[in-house]
Design an enzyme around this catalytic site. Structure first.
Site, PDB file in Angstrom:
ATOM      1  N   ASP A 285      -1.597  -0.013   5.293  1.00  0.00           N
ATOM      2  CA  ASP A 285      -2.097   1.361   5.310  1.00  0.00           C
ATOM      3  C   ASP A 285      -1.583   2.103   6.536  1.00  0.00           C
ATOM      4  OD1 ASP A 285      -4.079   3.461   4.341  1.00  0.00           O
ATOM      5  OD2 ASP A 285      -4.861   3.078   6.355  1.00  0.00           O
TER       6      ASP A 285
ATOM      7  N   HIS B 247      -9.650  -0.370   3.077  1.00  0.00           N
ATOM      8  CA  HIS B 247     -10.421   0.089   4.236  1.00  0.00           C
ATOM      9  C   HIS B 247     -11.716  -0.698   4.447  1.00  0.00           C
ATOM     10  CE1 HIS B 247      -7.549   3.344   4.046  1.00  0.00           C
ATOM     11  NE2 HIS B 247      -7.987   3.681   2.855  1.00  0.00           N
TER      12      HIS B 247
ATOM     13  N   GLU C 158       2.564   3.829  -4.141  1.00  0.00           N
ATOM     14  CA  GLU C 158       2.026   2.504  -4.484  1.00  0.00           C
ATOM     15  C   GLU C 158       3.042   1.718  -5.308  1.00  0.00           C
ATOM     16  OE1 GLU C 158      -0.637   1.156  -3.389  1.00  0.00           O
ATOM     17  OE2 GLU C 158      -2.155   2.698  -2.970  1.00  0.00           O
TER      18      GLU C 158
ATOM     19  N   ASP D 112      -4.520  -2.504  -3.448  1.00  0.00           N
ATOM     20  CA  ASP D 112      -5.762  -1.770  -3.674  1.00  0.00           C
ATOM     21  C   ASP D 112      -5.553  -0.660  -4.708  1.00  0.00           C
ATOM     22  OD1 ASP D 112      -4.377   0.197  -2.275  1.00  0.00           O
ATOM     23  OD2 ASP D 112      -5.635   0.106  -0.496  1.00  0.00           O
TER      24      ASP D 112
ATOM     25  N   ASP E 299       0.845  -1.191   0.000  1.00  0.00           N
ATOM     26  CA  ASP E 299       0.000   0.000   0.000  1.00  0.00           C
ATOM     27  C   ASP E 299       0.879   1.238   0.000  1.00  0.00           C
ATOM     28  OD1 ASP E 299      -2.358   1.389  -0.094  1.00  0.00           O
ATOM     29  OD2 ASP E 299      -2.822   1.216   2.044  1.00  0.00           O
ATOM     30  N   GLY E 300       0.309   2.333  -0.487  1.00  0.00           N
ATOM     31  CA  GLY E 300       0.991   3.616  -0.483  1.00  0.00           C
ATOM     32  C   GLY E 300       0.061   4.683   0.046  1.00  0.00           C
TER      33      GLY E 300
END
Length: 231
Positions: free
Chosen positions: A220, A210, A133, A155, A92-93
């Site tokens: 995250d 999320h 990302e 994501d 994740d970024g």
């Protein structure tokens, strides 16, 4: 180990398949192939009918860009990516003020054979969400051996689509120019990703962010924590 049922939504033939070999024959080398493994035929049929993906799961996009996966040490023939990953990686970024704000990236890597879990993260005082990302995937994949089979959970549609929709191939053919005639953003990261991906077999899983997927939420949190260091 429970037996999986494979559903192919986009491929040479669509429908349900009882073995990975049957499923792979429909999706390997097929542009835009989309498939998923399920524990029951009912779940597979629901997914094919367009029902929401069960929580914690995501669609799978097989990406094996070389002519064949690389052979493992001691093997005469190249290894075949048979749906059983050597590593499961979540990435994740984050960017607190996008673009040009402080950002962070993170990855959680699980080695399937040993169960060992490794967390990686870093940050940048002035970046973009997309750059973070891409960096997360680059750093994570660079940390696993050449030839490894990787299930990569992200994501980021931006990062996934660059490979599964063949944006990257088009950019390279056009000299790193987009279809709109503008230079490709984040070119150096895409070039580095292209190199590490082609030395491994990668299966994409897109997950909605999320929604409570533990490893995704952990990434995250780690990425945002790195970004906060620059505030």
């Amino acid at each position: 180990m429970a037996k999986k049922v494979y559903a192919v939504k986009v491929g040479r033939q669509t429908g349900l398949f009882n073995t990975w070999a049957e499923c792979e024959a429909q999706v390997k080398g097929f542009m835009g192939a989309k498939f998923k493994g399920f524990m029951t035929a009912q779940e597979a049929m629901s997914w094919l009918a367009g029902d929401e993906t069960p929580k914690g799961q995501g669609e799978m996009f097989l990406f094996s860009p070389g002519q064949q996966p690389l052979a493992k040490p001691g093997e005469d023939k190249p290894a075949v990516f048979a749906g059983e990953a050597d590593y499961i990686i979540y990435t994740d970024g984050s960017c607190l003020r996008n673009p040009d704000g402080p950002g962070g990236w993170a990855a959680v890597l699980t080695h399937q054979a040993t169960g060992a879990v490794r967390e990686m993260s870093g940050g940048d005082p002035s970046t973009t969400n997309n750059r973070m990302e891409l960096t997360a995937a680059l750093m994570a994949l660079s940390a696993v051996p050449v030839g490894a089979r990787v299930a990569l959970y992200t994501d980021s549609q931006y990062m996934k689509n660059g490979f599964t929709k063949h944006w990257l191939d088009g950019w390279k053919k056009k000299g790193w120019i987009t279809s709109k005639g503008t230079p490709v953003l984040n070119k150096e990261l895409w070039m580095a990703l292209d190199e590490v991906f082609r030395a491994r077999s990668v299966e994409f899983h897109w997950v909605k962010g999320h929604v409570g997927v533990e490893a995704n939420e952990r990434c995250d949190w780690l990425a945002k924590a790195e970004a906060m260091k620059f505030m």
